[in-house]
Design an enzyme around this catalytic site. Structure first.
Site: not given
Length: 475
Positions: A72, A233
């Site tokens: 993000h 991730d």
């Protein structure tokens, strides 16, 4: 035997592993720290990556390298490839109002949320890049006017490794693109109209690569290795532990995440479940909490013990902590979407005013927030065959033993490891070996923890949570 490298550029540090491409055997590893804060000059990530590479003996002998990174974050570049301003990270909540405005502009109430869920799989919250771009346009218009390209942390690091310096060379993957708020996992396409709605225009975006496509070659460091597409991730962690459809992974790191591997995209109009893509061509419906391992850190600091001491204290108290409940919104919260919230302790009595009770309440509160995420996945049709517990918080013996009581089922705990970096390395091997699917690396030493469910833990937590949220709503 070819070697491959995987990088985990997380919020707190950069981890690097070098593994055998065919077997997954660990050859060497290193790490370097990142600065604290919710906005960071991306150059700090590059310095940490090059420091870790140097400590690990370089990349001259590896066939491919892939970078996984925190999702993000907003990295803005001008037309020369220079960073316009420090990157806003996922946990920077100043964009909360911007996210709410974007949803409201699509329709009142549920209509706005459903529009976004159907458009990109995720209802905007402060963490998403689209909300941060709206914040930039509203609060820093001079910076916004300079933005020629927008990318994510892992995109930027892959681009720097390539060494071209041309923003046109930016590449990303499905998993990280799916967390921007302007790329649809269901269609596999960007939504430039939503990008323009946020920023006011349409800057250049990274090309989205398939799971095993190369992003180029290593040009900024010696070696000439192939560059993998990289991943967000959580998608990398799923690849690292070998998650398959039916697995639910609970990751306890700086943030807490609960996600499953799915064959179809998710679109949750409530906004609880983010409909992300994974790193294999499938999908990764995910629930994220802002507060996870740091809840344990805070409790340990308050009680003046280390994390092992906190675990011992927690396990010495009874399940449910005799009614003491910690609502763990210490840094605001994403799920539920209350970026300005604070934490609270309920049920404090003379009996529960002990270090052991508070330690137990901290562990249970953190796990209850994650269990709410598991419920949300189930409500979206997720299949749960196994629950796999990973992340730094999973190293706590108290977390491992209390989790089955809270989740209501046994949990599997792989040995401590860098599973995000391992997932990136497995992707690099996929690229280097040119196979149809990722190589099948085994994860040995998995422990299973089982205990009788204790439903009252979650019942009391739910009561305390709702009471606390009602008080916050009243101001």
């Amino acid at each position: 035997m070819p070697l491959v490298a995987g990088v985990d550029s997380s919020t707190q540090s950069c981890k690097l592993v070098v593994r055998d491409a065919e077997t997954g055997a660990l050859i060497r590893q290193a790490r370097a720290g990142h600065p604290d804060g919710t906005e960071v000059d991306p150059e700090a990530w590059w310095q940490a990556l090059t420091a870790a590479v140097g400590t690990a003996g370089g990349l001259g002998d590896v066939a491919a390298v892939s970078v996984a990174g925190q999702q993000h974050g907003m990295v803005c570049l001008d037309d020369t490839g220079r960073v316009v301003r420090p990157a806003l990270l996922w946990n920077d909540t100043r964009s909360a109002r911007a996210a709410a405005d974007l949803v409201a502009e699509a329709g009142a109430g549920e209509a706005g949320r459903r529009f976004w869920a159907e458009a990109v799989g995720t209802v905007p919250v402060a963490s998403l890049t689209v909300a941060k771009l709206r914040w930039l346009a509203r609060h820093e218009p001079a910076h916004a006017d300079r933005v020629a390209a927008v990318c994510l942390p892992h995109d930027w690091l892959t681009w720097r490794l390539g060494g071209s310096g041309d923003p046109a060379a930016l590449r990303t993957d499905r998993s990280d693109a799916s967390g921007t708020g302007y790329w649809s996992p269901a269609t596999g396409q960007y939504r430039p109209d939503l990008l323009e709605q946020a920023l006011g225009r349409r800057p250049q975006l990274p090309v989205v690569l398939g799971p095993a496509e190369s992003a180029g070659t290593l040009g900024a460091l010696p070696g000439g290795a192939l560059l993998g597409p990289g991943a967000g991730d959580n998608a990398a962690a799923a690849l690292g532990v070998g998650a398959r459809p039916g697995d639910v992974v609970v990751s306890i790191g700086t943030s807490g995440t609960v996600f499953s591997v799915a064959d179809t995209p998710a679109a949750d109009a409530t906004g609880t479940v983010a409909g992300f893509a994974d790193a294999t061509g499938r999908y990764l419906p995910l629930v994220c909490t802002l507060n996870a391992a740091r809840v344990l850190d805070a409790a340990a600091a308050l009680l003046r013990v280390d994390l092992a001491g906190l675990a011992d204290l927690a396990l010495s108290a009874p399940p449910g902590a005799d009614g003491l409940v910690l609502v763990p919104y210490l840094e605001g919260e994403r799920t539920p979407n209350r970026p300005d919230a604070s934490g609270a302790v309920h049920g404090l009595t003379l009996r529960t005013s002990t270090a052991a009770h508070l330690a137990r309440a901290a562990v249970e509160g953190m796990l209850c927030a994650l269990a709410d995420g598991l419920d949300a996945l189930l409500a979206q049709g997720a299949r749960v065959d196994r629950v796999v517990l990973v992340g730094g918080g999973a190293r706590s013996e108290a977390v491992r033993r209390i989790a089955p009581q809270v989740f209501g089922c046994p949990v599997l705990v792989p040995p401590p490891g860098e599973y995000v970096a391992d997932g990136a390395a497995r992707q690099a091997a996929w690229v280097a070996l040119g196979g149809a699917v990722a190589p099948q690396w085994s994860v040995g030493g998995i422990g299973e923890y089982a205990a009788d469910p204790v439903p009252t833990i979650r019942q009391r937590y739910a009561e305390a949570r709702e009471h606390h949220l009602a008080r916050l709503a009243d101001g």
